[in-house]
Design a protein around this motif. Sequence first.
Motif, PDB file in Angstrom:
ATOM      1  N   GLU A  93     -10.859   3.899  -1.773  1.00  0.00           N
ATOM      2  CA  GLU A  93      -9.483   3.482  -2.083  1.00  0.00           C
ATOM      3  C   GLU A  93      -9.383   2.994  -3.525  1.00  0.00           C
ATOM      4  N   LEU A 144      -1.261   4.500  -1.045  1.00  0.00           N
ATOM      5  CA  LEU A 144      -2.575   4.416  -0.394  1.00  0.00           C
ATOM      6  C   LEU A 144      -2.381   4.676   1.088  1.00  0.00           C
ATOM      7  N   ALA A 175      -7.557  -2.964 -13.073  1.00  0.00           N
ATOM      8  CA  ALA A 175      -6.234  -2.434 -12.784  1.00  0.00           C
ATOM      9  C   ALA A 175      -5.406  -2.305 -14.061  1.00  0.00           C
ATOM     10  N   ARG A 195       0.136   7.774  -8.452  1.00  0.00           N
ATOM     11  CA  ARG A 195      -0.762   6.612  -8.396  1.00  0.00           C
ATOM     12  C   ARG A 195      -1.156   6.152  -9.798  1.00  0.00           C
ATOM     13  N   ASN A 227       1.911   2.197  -3.421  1.00  0.00           N
ATOM     14  CA  ASN A 227       0.878   2.891  -4.194  1.00  0.00           C
ATOM     15  C   ASN A 227       0.501   4.222  -3.538  1.00  0.00           C
ATOM     16  N   ARG A 271       0.829  -1.208   0.000  1.00  0.00           N
ATOM     17  CA  ARG A 271       0.000   0.000   0.000  1.00  0.00           C
ATOM     18  C   ARG A 271       0.860   1.254   0.000  1.00  0.00           C
ATOM     19  N   THR A 276      -7.131   4.459  -6.549  1.00  0.00           N
ATOM     20  CA  THR A 276      -6.123   3.718  -7.318  1.00  0.00           C
ATOM     21  C   THR A 276      -6.364   3.828  -8.820  1.00  0.00           C
ATOM     22  N   PHE A 282      -3.793  -1.427  -9.008  1.00  0.00           N
ATOM     23  CA  PHE A 282      -3.845  -2.069  -7.693  1.00  0.00           C
ATOM     24  C   PHE A 282      -4.990  -3.066  -7.669  1.00  0.00           C
TER      25      PHE A 282
END
Lengths: 260, 734
Positions: free
Chosen positions: B634, A63, A167, A93, A61, A58, B638, A98
């Motif tokens: 989230e 996050l 993704a 990002r 990324n 995480r 992303t 992801f």
Amino acid sequence: MTEHGTEEATTEYRVTAEGVEKAFGDNKVLKGVSFDVKRGTATTIIGPSGSGKTTLLRALNALDVPDTGVIRVGEVELDFSKPVGKDQLRRYRAQSGFVFQSHNLFPHKTVLQNVTEGPVVVQKRPKAEAEADALELLEQVGLAEKRAQYPFQLSGGQQQRVGIARALALKPKVVLFDEPTSALDPELVGEVLSVIKDLAVEGWTLVIVTHEIQFARQVSNQVLFTDQGIILEKGTPEEVIGNPKEERTRQFLDRILNPL
Amino acid sequence: MPGNLRRLLLAVSIVAAVIFGSTACGSSESGSTDPIKAIGVLRVGTEGVYSPFSYHDQKTGELVGYDVDVARAVGEKLGVKVEFVETPWDSMFAALEADRFDVVANEVTISPERKAKYDISQPYSVGEGVIVTRANDDSIKSLADIKGKTAAENATSNWSEVARKAGANVESVEGFAQAITLLNQGRVDVVINDSIAVYAYIAETGDKSVKIAGTVNEKSEQGFAARKNSGYLPELDKALGELRADGTLADISRKYLKADATGVPVQTPIRTAGALRVGTEGTYSPFSYHDQTTGELVGYDVDVAKAVGQKLGVPVEFVETPWDSMFAALEAKRFDVVANQVTISPERQAKYDLSQPYAVGEGVIVTRANDDSIKSLADLKGKTTAQSSTSNWAQVARDAGANVEAVEGFAQAITLLNQGRIDATVNDSIAVYAYLAETGDKSVKIAAKTDEKSEQALAASKNSGYLPELNGALDELRADGTLAKISQKYLKADATGTPTGAGQGGQNAEPVKARSGWQLVLDNLWPLAKAALTATIPLTIISFVAGLVIALAVALARLSSNVILSNVARLYISVIRGTPLLVQLVIVFYGLPKFGVTLPAFTAAVIAFSLNIGGYAAEIIRSAIQSIPKGQSEAAQTIGLSYAGTLRRIILPQATRVAVPPLSNTLISLVKDTSLASVILVTELFRKAQEIGAPTFDFFSTYTAAAVYYWVICLVLSFGQSRFERRLERYVAR
């Protein structure tokens, strides 16, 4: 999709982490982690629960924003010793895709809409073109015929494969997988792993947090073993899984491979 | 200005005087030529708490005021000492009768009733109807200019009628203060009231934003009152004449009212008589209406006019005229007299020749038919009555020791009585007789009387010269029983004021032409629907949409990591949820104009409702947003979505599904809450129902019709809600 692996010089690193640290309150989860991922390679992160492997992914990324350290994907680098802006974070990002353990598909959107959301809304690509690409990706994960269905109508494995397609749709420099099969029924694990294996073969750059040791051994170019917030051991699958140097690594692998 | 209330209190005082004042009989002086000078002292009764007429100077504590100074000046003229006896208004006349003092100097309005009971001096203050506008409004200079304008008037005052007759739209208000507030806020254009009240207001407040723009030809005169046959009048009138002549009166008036209100006494010369053309409404049952079977014009007033014509030996010709233009037509010589239950008032007396009364209403106490506990005014003590708060009757009931519930009118009072919520209501007997005769309601009865009277007379143009003939004819009709017969015919009771002791027969009356509740509702289905379509529904929709926008902003502010923002949102929600919607409404409508923001009633309602919805829906939206798993935002991050994009495309669509059921609740509540807008004069569904129900006494059917409309609107919304929910749930496993 092979062009992603060949368009740049093979010597370049796709992902770099240097001295990444992250604490949640008093709990120091990452205590200075550094590693590189070469492009077109697959790296798996293994390690006991609570060793920091998910946090590491995480953090890659952003996050979970690291407290300090430097991370880089493609040409975009974030140095957390300095303040990092929101735009910088978004640009960073955008370099990676992801895949979540619990897929996190958008329940109110169809399979196709889930995949095209990023390309159409974020990358502003023409809808028709984005849909054509999305269909190709869905074909690749074997779900083209499910394109008009809502996520709740799919099985767990199918949902995860849509998550992978979502993704990939942004054409990222690297795809990050956070335990992609942990939430699945055992009989559904295989279909997801085989999709990921295909991606590795096609030359995508992958970083995968997993408990599937056999899978890690087959697919990876590099294995990282994390323990108590650091990378205790790294190397080829043969080195880390086949012939671990560290006692902790051996104990971990023994527990995984001989659970009884 | 002593108005209805004062007149009523006078009546109460008379009762008190009869009870307590018997010792004073015979103490009145007569024979002496200058009785006041002979005594050497003039004792003056005055309130001492009635600014600017009789009050204590805040600095010196000295008793001063218009009436006080006039009394002092009179004493000076007469060369006698003046002694003031401060007495509450309620017991002023009782004290006068009891010889506690010699004259009352307290803005006593001259009326025929008072003249009959007391010695009244020549007036020292004369009020006239004045037209009040905003200071910067030059569009109104006379009564003719108020046509099409909006006036604010007390519904029970005769000014309301004056304004309506002049063609103004009249907003009903509770009193002069509220009228002036609405005027200052630009919500109405004009207020008509007695000049003395207006002078007093302007002198007291220094309000420069309003002005007197014109006058209305209606007068009220105030004089000293002394005991009947006191013999004081020659001295008092002479002194007042001198004070008027030497300018002292005008000086006193200017000192306290910043204007000259000393006026000129009204003259009443007499001319010779003419033919008899009678103006009447023809639509005012049972007084003037067309018989359903014969189509003939009949009714109490019509029959009285016919009988008068017979007595005078002249043909009677009826001219049917709407009440609104009755007096205008009279003045335009379209007819000679009005026979339409014209109530005698000092203002009318000043403007018209009024005959002796042919119908006399008296205060009656109405109770449930099976209630024998109330037999007199005294029995009201401790009971609960319902009265219009602006009427004299409220004061009568209160003085008798009753708890008074304020209601909007007689119809509502009767409803509450029938429902057992109150024990009695006090009102004018003619209104009660008419109600009983119209509805045949047998569940209530007239249990007792008060001593308050209202008298109805024929009205003619000023100085018409008709009065001797009219009064003579009425005398004969009263004497030969014709009047009583007519009254029995139409009211099933004797309302002629003759002391026959009759008049209890009302509860035995048969309904004459009661319109059924069903018919009433049927007739008003469309007006009610129109109120729903043009007010209730737009008010709901606009307020709800605006409210949701506010709510979303507040919810996001509340969830923000910015501490100031989230605390401001928290405070907003707390204030909105912690204060009554009704209070929020009146603050926006009545409060904001203080800061120069004057909004039309509908806009004010939209703002108040939007702010209210904003507060309530904010919490619903916040909890809906928080119910969406963190993984969703989230995942949105992303794939590169921004905060706004995440909110708009991922979070809100899912939050909507969670928020729709509670928001639907809020919307349905709002539909019904819009009825509160009736208090700030928005004519929405409920106010319309009130308007329709008021004149017919039938609130059950009109309110029920309104309730059905509300229910139908909510049914439609509920149906829409379930369809919307089904659509939103297409992506959820069931």
